[in-house]
Design a protein around this motif. Structure first.
Motif, mmCIF file in Angstrom:
data_model
loop_
_atom_site.group_PDB
_atom_site.id
_atom_site.type_symbol
_atom_site.label_atom_id
_atom_site.label_comp_id
_atom_site.label_asym_id
_atom_site.label_seq_id
_atom_site.Cartn_x
_atom_site.Cartn_y
_atom_site.Cartn_z
ATOM 1 N N THR A 119 2.230 -3.138 6.921
ATOM 2 C CA THR A 119 1.493 -2.475 5.849
ATOM 3 C C THR A 119 0.631 -3.494 5.110
ATOM 4 O O THR A 119 0.922 -4.684 5.119
ATOM 5 C CB THR A 119 2.454 -1.750 4.880
ATOM 6 O OG1 THR A 119 1.682 -0.934 3.997
ATOM 7 C CG2 THR A 119 3.268 -2.733 4.055
ATOM 8 N N ASP A 120 -0.410 -3.008 4.486
ATOM 9 C CA ASP A 120 -1.308 -3.857 3.710
ATOM 10 C C ASP A 120 -0.701 -4.170 2.341
ATOM 11 O O ASP A 120 0.091 -3.398 1.803
ATOM 12 C CB ASP A 120 -2.655 -3.166 3.491
ATOM 13 C CG ASP A 120 -3.448 -2.976 4.781
ATOM 14 O OD1 ASP A 120 -3.081 -3.563 5.812
ATOM 15 O OD2 ASP A 120 -4.440 -2.212 4.735
ATOM 16 N N LYS B 175 0.818 -1.210 0.000
ATOM 17 C CA LYS B 175 0.000 0.000 0.000
ATOM 18 C C LYS B 175 0.856 1.267 0.000
ATOM 19 O O LYS B 175 0.452 2.301 -0.520
ATOM 20 C CB LYS B 175 -0.930 -0.019 1.217
ATOM 21 C CG LYS B 175 -1.958 1.059 1.231
ATOM 22 C CD LYS B 175 -2.902 0.888 2.401
ATOM 23 C CE LYS B 175 -3.972 1.963 2.382
ATOM 24 N NZ LYS B 175 -4.907 1.781 3.496
ATOM 25 N N PRO C 282 -4.546 -7.574 4.707
ATOM 26 C CA PRO C 282 -4.210 -6.657 5.802
ATOM 27 C C PRO C 282 -2.882 -7.020 6.476
ATOM 28 O O PRO C 282 -2.575 -8.196 6.673
ATOM 29 C CB PRO C 282 -5.361 -6.823 6.791
ATOM 30 C CG PRO C 282 -6.423 -7.571 6.068
ATOM 31 C CD PRO C 282 -5.749 -8.332 4.972
ATOM 32 N N LYS C 283 -2.130 -6.001 6.788
ATOM 33 C CA LYS C 283 -0.912 -6.129 7.599
ATOM 34 C C LYS C 283 -0.016 -7.279 7.154
ATOM 35 O O LYS C 283 0.395 -8.108 7.940
ATOM 36 C CB LYS C 283 -1.292 -6.266 9.066
ATOM 37 C CG LYS C 283 -2.052 -5.072 9.587
ATOM 38 C CD LYS C 283 -2.452 -5.242 11.033
ATOM 39 C CE LYS C 283 -3.249 -4.020 11.478
ATOM 40 N NZ LYS C 283 -3.676 -4.108 12.855
ATOM 41 N N THR D 137 -7.368 -6.888 -0.744
ATOM 42 C CA THR D 137 -6.355 -6.365 0.166
ATOM 43 C C THR D 137 -5.992 -7.448 1.173
ATOM 44 O O THR D 137 -6.870 -8.134 1.693
ATOM 45 C CB THR D 137 -6.889 -5.126 0.921
ATOM 46 O OG1 THR D 137 -7.246 -4.128 -0.049
ATOM 47 C CG2 THR D 137 -5.858 -4.559 1.874
#
Length: 174
Positions: free
Chosen positions: A163-164, A130, A151-152, A149
């Motif tokens: 970050t994604d 991202k 996540p993390k 997406t």
């Protein structure tokens, strides 16, 4: 070879098959510098020449030159094995001193053209961080669809935060 004037300079960009005899050392060094930056690729450890070749040059690899100097390179290879191998993936590197000169856009246009010619039906970039706004801008500008997406997914540049990862798809049959 295929060439086109840069959309940001008057220089001629030339696409060709990656020539290991000319570019292998510089490309590996550049890839390792990107790994050291810790911002764009998931790797933590630098690659030897053999590891770089096995990963980056395992399928189709192309170079971009400007004024006879290597300015970028990318690969096209299956994202998945066997029954799903009609979906490709690409990895793109622009040498740091040549960023923001239209090379990324030329690589994306070339990637789409070549992936279709090779016979792929779709392209999936399954791990675009991202924070990599330049890459995201290129995918969106060239009509890649954001389809998900994660996540993390990554701890970049030894940061404590995660970050994604974004996923972008392009239908190569249209």
């Amino acid at each position: 070879p295929y060439s086109k004037k840069s959309n940001k300079t008057d220089d001629l960009l030339v696409l060709d098959y990656f020539d290991k005899t000319k570019y292998l050392s510089l490309a590996c060094e550049t890839f390792n510098n990107v790994i050291s930056d810790g911002l764009y690729w998931p790797y933590r450890n630098k690659k030897t020449l053999n590891q770089f070749q096995a990963y980056f040059l395992s399928h189709h690899c192309f170079s971009i030159t400007m004024n006879e100097k290597l300015v970028g390179f990318f690969y096209i290879k299956p994202n998945f094995p066997e029954r799903c191998s009609h979906i490709c993936n690409g990895g793109f590197i622009t040498l740091k001193s040549y960023r923001n000169k239209g090379i990324g856009q030329f690589m994306v246009e070339s990637y789409i053209m070549l992936a279709k010619a090779i016979g792929y039906k779709g392209s999936l970039f399954n791990l675009v961080f991202k924070s990599n706004t330049a890459s995201i801008h290129l995918w969106q500008k060239n009509n890649f669809q954001h389809i998900g997406t994660i996540p993390k997914v990554a701890q970049l540049n030894n940061n404590q935060d995660y970050t994604d990862g974004l996923m972008y798809y392009y239908d190569l049959t249209q």
